[in-house]
Write an enzyme that holds these catalytic residues in place. Structure first.
Site, PDB file in Angstrom:
ATOM      1  CG  HIS A  88     -46.277  98.270  -2.892  1.00  2.00           C
ATOM      2  ND1 HIS A  88     -45.826  98.808  -4.066  1.00  2.00           N
ATOM      3  CD2 HIS A  88     -47.212  99.146  -2.431  1.00  2.00           C
ATOM      4  CE1 HIS A  88     -46.442  99.938  -4.310  1.00  2.00           C
ATOM      5  NE2 HIS A  88     -47.281 100.165  -3.331  1.00  2.00           N
ATOM      6  CD  GLU A 148     -43.115  97.120  -6.344  1.00  2.00           C
ATOM      7  OE1 GLU A 148     -43.935  97.915  -5.858  1.00  2.00           O
ATOM      8  OE2 GLU A 148     -42.252  97.475  -7.153  1.00  2.00           O
ATOM      9  CG  ASN A 174     -45.465 103.803  -6.055  1.00  2.59           C
ATOM     10  OD1 ASN A 174     -46.376 104.128  -6.812  1.00  2.59           O
ATOM     11  ND2 ASN A 174     -45.682 103.190  -4.913  1.00  2.59           N
ATOM     12  CB  SER A 181     -46.042 103.766  -1.745  1.00  2.00           C
ATOM     13  OG  SER A 181     -47.375 103.506  -1.424  1.00  2.00           O
TER      14      SER A 181
END
Ligand code: NAD
Length: 316
Positions: free
Chosen positions: A163, A175, A213, A142
């Site tokens: 991701h 991602e 994130n 992450s």
């Protein structure tokens, strides 16, 4: 952004030498970590027709991951969304293992273990040694630097961030994160693979927290500060985001779903790597993790959950 058709992607001019395979040669995924993300990735890969080796530190953890996939698919069958024989065929494509000794048969590895740099570096070295030369080694991290993980391997140009979002079978996004060493060929293969898994792709630079994130974690962390300040109850904070911002989930219920241990690890990476105190983890978050209250996966976080994962009340 790349969706399943007509991506119109143009490769950048700089090309490192790479022996990474093409998407058409990919037959088998190897997934390290059978937690909530690893088992979700295993499910979508098997649903797309790939073979999967799902590995964890103990066989029981890998088996538990597969059992959870089986029970999620059982619900699909009950609702008439999947035929029983499709469920059986999908589950037959997933083999469970303790450790990665079988990864010599893997084309694309996805690391989905705890969000902890030293743990991931160690696993990257081990998986690198186990994989065939042309295999791709990806991480579902992450927040941790792909460049740093790639540097721990003998194939840095074949290392990339992949991701997925939680829950993987439901969330459309992948991602993709390019390390500084990632080759165009590796990128092309992983982008095409993600599209084959039915996902939409966005591409992020290798910066702490990447795109998703970098935006999400400060929001969730701020909700922890706000709760600690007594700004409102957990239910009010969550309803504020759901009904006032049209978010599908409030920040505290989402934090419980992500895992408060994972959330704290990511917040610590943002704080340390970006060097700005605005990212400092909320003391309440640290305390909940210290208590072993990791959210839904331990049945207690901001809220309390029963054995089926249904919320039954507030934790404190
Ligand atoms: P989790 O705690 O549910 O699962 C982690 C799994 O890794 C466990 O089953 C554990 O036994 C296993 N593991 C730990 N060390 C291992 C080792 N040495 N070898 C093999 N297996 C090992 O965690 P998760 O939520 O699935 O997160 C996994 C990764 O995915 C993390 O990097 C996290 O940041 C990332 N991620 C999480 C979310 C989320 O919402 N939880 C979303 C996107 C990405």
């Amino acid at each position: 952004m790349y969706a399943a058709r007509g991506s119109g992607f143009k490769a950048p001019q700089v090309q490192l030498i790479s022996a990474a395979m093409n998407v058409s040669s990919v037959r088998r995924f190897g997934i390290v970590g059978a937690g909530q993300m690893g088992r979700g990735i295993a499910q979508v890969a098997a649903a797309a027709g790939f073979d999967v080796i799902l590995a964890d530190v103990a066989l029981a953890f890998a088996e538990d991951g597969k059992n959870k996939i089986a029970s999620a698919l059982g619900k699909q069958v009950d609702k008439g969304k999947m035929k029983p024989e499709e469920r059986t065929a999908l589950l037959d494509r997933i083999e469970v293992r303790q450790g990665i000794s079988e990864f010599s048969r893997v084309d694309v590895a996805v690391e989905a273990v705890t969000e902890h740099l030293e743990t991931k570096v160690k696993i990257f070295k081990e998986v690198d040694a186990a994989l065939p030369k042309d295999a791709i080694l990806s991480s579902n991290t992450s927040s941790i630097s792909i460049t740093r993980l790639a540097a721990a391997t003998s194939r840095p140009e074949q290392v990339i961030g992949m991701h997925f979002m939680n829950p993987v079978p439901l969330m459309k996004l992948v991602e993709i994160v390019r390390g500084i060493q990632t080759s165009n060929q590796t990128f092309d293969t992983v982008r095409d693979l993600s599209l084959k898994l039915g996902k939409t792709v966005i591409v992020s630079k290798d910066r702490p927290g990447f795109i998703v994130n970098r935006m999400l974690i400060p929001f969730l962390n701020e909700a922890c500060f706000a709760l600690e300040e007594g700004l409102g109850t957990p239910e009010d904070l969550d309803a504020g985001a759901r009904l006032g911002l049209n978010h599908p989930m409030g920040p505290l219920e989402l934090a419980d779903l992500i895992g408060l241990d994972t959330l704290l690890f990511i917040a610590e990476v943002l704080h340390r790597e970006l060097g700005d105190d605005k990212y400092r983890p909320a003391p309440l978050l640290r305390n909940l993790v210290a208590a072993g209250w990791f959210g839904k996966k331990t049945a207690r976080g901001f809220y309390v959950y029963d054995a089926q994962g249904n919320r039954t009340g507030r934790a404190f």
